[in-house]
Write an enzyme that holds these catalytic residues in place. Structure first.
Site, PDB file in Angstrom:
ATOM      1  N   GLY A  48       0.840  -1.197   0.000  1.00 50.20           N
ATOM      2  CA  GLY A  48       0.000   0.000   0.000  1.00 50.20           C
ATOM      3  C   GLY A  48       0.869   1.238   0.000  1.00 50.20           C
ATOM      4  N   GLN A  53       3.110   9.969   1.296  1.00 50.62           N
ATOM      5  CA  GLN A  53       4.387   9.253   1.330  1.00 50.62           C
ATOM      6  C   GLN A  53       5.284   9.588   0.139  1.00 50.62           C
ATOM      7  OE1 GLN A  53       2.397   5.234   2.156  1.00 50.62           O
ATOM      8  NE2 GLN A  53       4.369   5.049   3.166  1.00 50.62           N
ATOM      9  N   CYS A  90       6.200  -0.154   7.255  1.00 51.08           N
ATOM     10  CA  CYS A  90       5.789   1.006   6.476  1.00 51.08           C
ATOM     11  C   CYS A  90       6.981   1.474   5.647  1.00 51.08           C
ATOM     12  CB  CYS A  90       5.334   2.117   7.417  1.00 51.08           C
ATOM     13  SG  CYS A  90       4.842   3.609   6.554  1.00 51.08           S
ATOM     14  N   LEU A  91       6.748   1.746   4.377  1.00 56.91           N
ATOM     15  CA  LEU A  91       7.841   2.194   3.512  1.00 56.91           C
ATOM     16  C   LEU A  91       8.442   3.508   4.008  1.00 56.91           C
ATOM     17  CD1 LEU A  91       6.281   1.343   0.023  1.00 56.91           C
ATOM     18  CD2 LEU A  91       8.104   0.105   1.194  1.00 56.91           C
ATOM     19  N   HIS A 132      -4.265   1.322   7.547  1.00 57.42           N
ATOM     20  CA  HIS A 132      -2.900   1.873   7.573  1.00 57.42           C
ATOM     21  C   HIS A 132      -2.772   3.042   6.586  1.00 57.42           C
ATOM     22  CE1 HIS A 132       1.667   1.149   7.705  1.00 57.42           C
ATOM     23  NE2 HIS A 132       1.505   2.030   6.742  1.00 57.42           N
ATOM     24  N   GLU A 133      -3.272   2.837   5.365  1.00 49.77           N
ATOM     25  CA  GLU A 133      -3.131   3.891   4.337  1.00 49.77           C
ATOM     26  C   GLU A 133      -4.015   5.099   4.657  1.00 49.77           C
ATOM     27  OE1 GLU A 133      -0.624   3.576   2.604  1.00 49.77           O
ATOM     28  OE2 GLU A 133      -0.373   1.430   2.989  1.00 49.77           O
ATOM     29  N   HIS A 136      -2.386   7.363   7.017  1.00 52.85           N
ATOM     30  CA  HIS A 136      -1.408   8.274   6.393  1.00 52.85           C
ATOM     31  C   HIS A 136      -2.068   9.590   5.967  1.00 52.85           C
ATOM     32  CE1 HIS A 136       2.434   6.219   6.171  1.00 52.85           C
ATOM     33  NE2 HIS A 136       1.898   5.118   5.680  1.00 52.85           N
TER      34      HIS A 136
END
Ligand code: ZN
Length: 172
Positions: A48, A53, A90-91, A132-133, A136
């Protein structure tokens, strides 16, 4: 990656902490951004990615948890039930995983890239990725779920190895 011109922002970058703006009118640039985000997600082996991000403060996310690609605009959770916990990465927070308690099933409303309203009922891992997304877009990161006492340990830089050493040499 250079022709894409976007790079993944990491913890400490203020863009990750802002609140993303709702998209009022879907433009070609949004569709193009969603495609670039999907490519960055696949290249980074993520499941995701949210627009903040890559430095864009708008409500756009892409998700592919193994069941196909979702490209969504203005996603929001309208109902949820149950609980589950996954060890999440997480990236934007490389090298860290955090066990996060979330809802097990959620109903999400969003627009697709052509502006068509969608209602998606998702559960288990996919529900976790959606939450999660969407976090963000609110400026929330997995580190915010680390329990307070663990944060203090991290701040004092007590590493697991130094704690182990002390435990192996107990005072008489
Ligand atoms: Zn993330």
């Amino acid at each position: 990656m250079s022709e894409i011109g976007l790079k993944i922002r990491v913890l400490g970058d203020p863009v990750l902490r802002g609140k993303a703006k709702k998209v009022k009118e879907i433009l070609e640039s949004h569709r193009s951004l969603l495609s670039k985000m999907a490519r960055i997600m696949y290249d980074s082996e993520g499941i995701g990615l949210a627009a903040p991000q890559v430095g864009v403060e708008e409500c756009l996310i892409v998700i592919d948890a193994g069941n196909g690609l979702y490209k969504l605009i203005n996603p929001r959770i309208v109902s949820c039930e149950g609980t589950q916990s996954f060890e999440e990465g997480c990236l934007s927070v490389p090298g860290v995983t955090v066990k996060v308690k979330r809802s097990k099933r959620i109903l999400v409303e969003a627009l697709d890239e052509n502006g068509k309203p969608l209602k998606l009922e998702v559960q288990n891992l996919l529900a976790c990725v959606f939450q999660h997304e969407i976090d963000h877009l609110e400026g929330k990161l997995i580190v915010d779920y680390i329990p307070f006492f663990k944060k203090i340990l991290l701040k004092k830089k007590i590493t697991p190895s130094s704690r182990k050493t002390r435990m192996e040499n107990p005072k008489e």
